[in-house]
Design a protein around this motif. Sequence first.
Motif, PDB file in Angstrom:
ATOM      1  N   SER A 204       0.826  -1.197   0.000  1.00  0.00           N
ATOM      2  CA  SER A 204       0.000   0.000   0.000  1.00  0.00           C
ATOM      3  C   SER A 204       0.869   1.260   0.000  1.00  0.00           C
ATOM      4  O   SER A 204       0.616   2.210  -0.737  1.00  0.00           O
ATOM      5  CB  SER A 204      -0.928  -0.031   1.219  1.00  0.00           C
ATOM      6  OG  SER A 204      -1.600   1.189   1.335  1.00  0.00           O
TER       7      SER A 204
ATOM      8  N   ARG B 123       2.481   1.777  -3.350  1.00  0.00           N
ATOM      9  CA  ARG B 123       1.526   2.352  -4.306  1.00  0.00           C
ATOM     10  C   ARG B 123       1.381   3.849  -4.083  1.00  0.00           C
ATOM     11  O   ARG B 123       1.286   4.624  -5.037  1.00  0.00           O
ATOM     12  CB  ARG B 123       0.169   1.665  -4.149  1.00  0.00           C
ATOM     13  CG  ARG B 123       0.116   0.337  -4.876  1.00  0.00           C
ATOM     14  CD  ARG B 123      -1.183  -0.395  -4.616  1.00  0.00           C
ATOM     15  NE  ARG B 123      -1.254  -1.610  -5.409  1.00  0.00           N
ATOM     16  CZ  ARG B 123      -1.898  -2.707  -5.041  1.00  0.00           C
ATOM     17  NH1 ARG B 123      -2.521  -2.748  -3.869  1.00  0.00           N
ATOM     18  NH2 ARG B 123      -1.924  -3.755  -5.824  1.00  0.00           N
TER      19      ARG B 123
ATOM     20  N   VAL C 256       3.145   1.273  -9.576  1.00  0.00           N
ATOM     21  CA  VAL C 256       1.893   0.687 -10.034  1.00  0.00           C
ATOM     22  C   VAL C 256       2.016  -0.822  -9.898  1.00  0.00           C
ATOM     23  O   VAL C 256       2.793  -1.465 -10.613  1.00  0.00           O
ATOM     24  CB  VAL C 256       1.597   1.076 -11.491  1.00  0.00           C
ATOM     25  CG1 VAL C 256       0.334   0.373 -11.974  1.00  0.00           C
ATOM     26  CG2 VAL C 256       1.457   2.568 -11.606  1.00  0.00           C
TER      27      VAL C 256
END
Lengths: 239, 239
Positions: free
Chosen positions: B41, B44, B49
Amino acid sequence: MNVRLRHDAIVRSLRRNGTTTVDALASEVGASRRTVLRDISALRDEGYVIHSDVGRGGGLQLDPQSMQTHAKLSVPEVFALLISVAAMRAAGNLPFSDLADAGLAKIEKALPSDKVKDLRSFLDCLHIGQLSPLQDLSDMGKMDPALLPTFEAAFLGRQLIRFDYRDAKGRKTKRQVEPQAMLILSPLWYLVGWDPARDDFRHFRMDRISTPEAVPDTSFRRRHVPFEDDVCPYSELQK
Amino acid sequence: MNVRLRHDAIVRSLRRNGTTTVDALASEVGASRRTVLRDISALRDEGYVIHSDVGRGGGLQLDPQSMQTHAKLSVPEVFALLISVAAMRAAGNLPFSDLADAGLAKIEKALPSDKVKDLRSFLDCLHIGQLSPLQDLSDMGKMDPALLPTFEAAFLGRQLIRFDYRDAKGRKTKRQVEPQAMLILSPLWYLVGWDPARDDFRHFRMDRISTPEAVPDTSFRRRHVPFEDDVCPYSELQK
DNA sequence: ACAAATGGTGCCAATTCTTGGCACTGTTTT
DNA sequence: AAAACAGTGCCAAGAATTGGCACCATTTGT
């Protein structure tokens, strides 16, 4: 406040105020004296040069030369920078090229190893030279922007590339070649391909290429491109 | 293991194995499933990506285009890259220059604002053109490596610069000029200075300059350098 | 000589952040 | 329906950061 944010705040403050004290920084970023001292030590470990004058009227001072930029670059961007610097170096004895090389080396070190391998193999196929001043540039057109990415992908994937070509006399042909090298004779770019149908190398001026595409389900071997001193002789391009 | 190190390890693993699962990553980096999910997380959020196919036979996959390099560059290095790309763009219609510009823009954005101002003002004084093919290059020498830093410092600090100059006929003179601009006619570099003693601009080929030094305790004003179309006319350089 | 102002270090308890486990949800394939 | 997978919320245990303190070294002004 986060450690990272605090470090940034400290650097910014050091930059703004030419000279500060630990206590001033502490109250500014909302942390204790001890923490600021720890942060400064960490920043020094990271490469920031922070001068400190001890004693009455002393203070901290950030060496502006040590300020570093943490740039996040995508692979194509690094690639473009790399080619720019390579071409620049080939173009002449440019005094900045050493520094630019150093910068690129750092960028390269931060790149994933497989990408570096790709870049190296791409750079190996890149030949940069000086164009003869006798070349007639009057018909120079604009290069198809899709060409470079297609060439890059085809070259790295060892796939054939297919395109329409318009030669010096205006004749149009369809070509399908193995992309072997790229030649820059500024401001002209050439694609050097092995043409299986003709069993020989061919040079294609990139601004005369249109509708390029990679040919799927094919592969080829790398060939030694016959450049003399890494520069294609002028006569080759007259064909 | 550190958070930072673990993030690196995860990115590396994602790069190596085309597709992985959270559990595999967890056992590989020696952390719990939950932690790996948290790390992903975070990655990201940082811009990576990471595709995830949920369900049986699913897995994680890193988009290779999103891989970014976090390069730490010093100011002179950025400077050198900037000049390379600027010169490259001036040299011709290079298809990569847009990408290179984008990369540099990112680097520039990460630079402290005052440094950007310095760089801009330096770039404004940089004129790049094509050398006439008639120029005789036989006597081209090597540029003093101390010249560029001295010029940069003098230009930004608006200090005069003093050096020994050897002209085209081999005559040696001592010069003291206000550094106003720099001209690149690859592969030759010129310093454009205002000579207060002669009350006029003078061009100096940089490879003919030796023992450069900034003159302390002086300052000068910027002048409009009379370039035509941002390129010094060839005749100017014959003087 | 002394005091004040400053940077710098070691130590330790208090605080804050990170981590791991667990239960749970949702999706896709077999 | 079951299995395999990603993803989220919660909370206690563990780890790292932080702040306070004592103390040292250096410099400058009185």
